[in-house]
Design a protein around this motif. Sequence first.
Motif, short mmCIF file in Angstrom:
data_model
loop_
_atom_site.label_atom_id
_atom_site.label_comp_id
_atom_site.label_asym_id
_atom_site.label_seq_id
_atom_site.Cartn_x
_atom_site.Cartn_y
_atom_site.Cartn_z
N GLY A 65 9.68 18.03 -7.20
CA GLY A 65 8.85 17.14 -7.75
C GLY A 65 9.72 16.33 -9.14
N SER A 66 10.76 16.50 -9.05
CA SER A 66 11.35 15.96 -10.58
C SER A 66 12.68 14.73 -9.82
CB SER A 66 12.28 17.02 -11.30
OG SER A 66 13.25 16.53 -12.22
N SER A 67 12.16 13.69 -10.53
CA SER A 67 12.94 12.69 -10.26
C SER A 67 14.15 12.64 -11.51
CB SER A 67 12.57 11.40 -9.97
OG SER A 67 11.63 11.17 -11.31
N LYS A 68 13.78 13.57 -12.43
CA LYS A 68 14.68 13.46 -13.69
C LYS A 68 15.90 14.65 -13.35
CE LYS A 68 11.10 12.50 -16.79
NZ LYS A 68 10.16 13.02 -17.81
N GLY A 69 16.76 14.41 -14.47
CA GLY A 69 17.90 15.33 -14.01
C GLY A 69 19.33 14.66 -13.91
N ARG A 70 20.33 15.31 -13.90
CA ARG A 70 21.59 14.73 -13.85
C ARG A 70 21.86 14.00 -12.51
NH1 ARG A 70 24.69 19.60 -16.58
NH2 ARG A 70 25.25 20.00 -14.39
N LYS A 71 21.32 14.53 -11.64
CA LYS A 71 21.46 14.17 -10.25
C LYS A 71 22.98 14.42 -9.79
CE LYS A 71 17.53 11.30 -9.73
NZ LYS A 71 16.63 11.59 -9.07
N ALA A 72 23.41 15.31 -10.24
CA ALA A 72 24.68 15.89 -10.01
C ALA A 72 24.70 17.29 -9.44
CB ALA A 72 25.98 15.50 -11.01
N LEU A 73 24.95 17.68 -8.25
CA LEU A 73 25.01 19.05 -7.79
C LEU A 73 25.98 19.79 -8.32
CD1 LEU A 73 23.32 18.15 -4.20
CD2 LEU A 73 22.23 19.02 -6.34
N VAL A 74 25.82 20.78 -8.83
CA VAL A 74 26.84 21.80 -9.35
C VAL A 74 26.79 23.10 -8.32
CG1 VAL A 74 27.55 23.09 -11.35
CG2 VAL A 74 26.34 21.25 -11.55
N GLY A 75 28.13 23.54 -8.16
CA GLY A 75 28.15 24.49 -7.55
C GLY A 75 27.90 24.40 -6.02
N VAL A 76 28.07 23.43 -5.23
CA VAL A 76 27.71 23.47 -3.85
C VAL A 76 28.91 23.91 -3.16
CG1 VAL A 76 27.52 21.65 -1.90
CG2 VAL A 76 26.52 21.32 -4.27
N GLN A 77 28.78 24.64 -1.93
CA GLN A 77 29.90 25.43 -1.26
C GLN A 77 29.89 24.94 0.17
OE1 GLN A 77 29.13 29.51 -1.52
NE2 GLN A 77 28.46 29.36 -3.62
N ARG A 78 30.97 24.71 0.78
CA ARG A 78 31.17 24.49 2.33
C ARG A 78 31.11 25.85 2.98
NH1 ARG A 78 36.08 22.26 5.32
NH2 ARG A 78 36.43 21.23 3.35
N VAL A 79 29.94 25.97 3.72
CA VAL A 79 29.78 27.27 4.41
C VAL A 79 30.38 27.05 5.91
CG1 VAL A 79 27.96 28.86 5.24
CG2 VAL A 79 27.71 27.55 3.25
N ASP A 80 30.39 26.25 6.52
CA ASP A 80 30.97 25.96 7.95
C ASP A 80 31.26 24.46 8.10
OD1 ASP A 80 31.48 26.57 10.45
OD2 ASP A 80 29.57 26.87 11.28
N ARG A 81 32.41 24.10 9.15
CA ARG A 81 32.65 22.99 9.42
C ARG A 81 32.96 22.93 10.92
NH1 ARG A 81 38.43 19.77 8.14
NH2 ARG A 81 39.10 21.37 9.67
#
Length: 132
Positions: free
Chosen positions: A92-108
């Motif tokens: 419910g938050s449209s606020k924030g840095r809007k930059a995702l930190v710590g995203v990991q690729r699990v599969d390709r």
Amino acid sequence: MKPLFALIFAAIFLVSCESNRPGYVQTYHEDGTPSWVGETFTNPYGYWAGYNDEKGFYAWGGAKYDDRNVSTNAAELDAKIRLLDFISGTSGSSKGRKALVGVQRVDRFIADDGTVYVLLFISDKNVKKSFL
């Protein structure tokens, strides 16, 4: 004789260290793509319990370009946008840095037609860091 003994000992050791946790079995759609392709968020705790013990969120993305690296980067960007949209909507938050930190690729997965699909994961703790 010593190398043979060492090899047998190493094999026994590796088998004894094996986890009792059942492994994840990948399932596929009829077109050959992994089951996570096309999946939507139906669980507020993330995707199905397959790849990661930590609570968090999964998202997939796909792209097809002439260069496989460009396709992978575009697919990851697509998945990050899905993650951000989903997390913003559930919190419910449209606020924030809007930059995702710590995203990991699990599969390709690379389809026969050259389309690259990726599955990304972000833990709950990294979601909190992203929306400070």
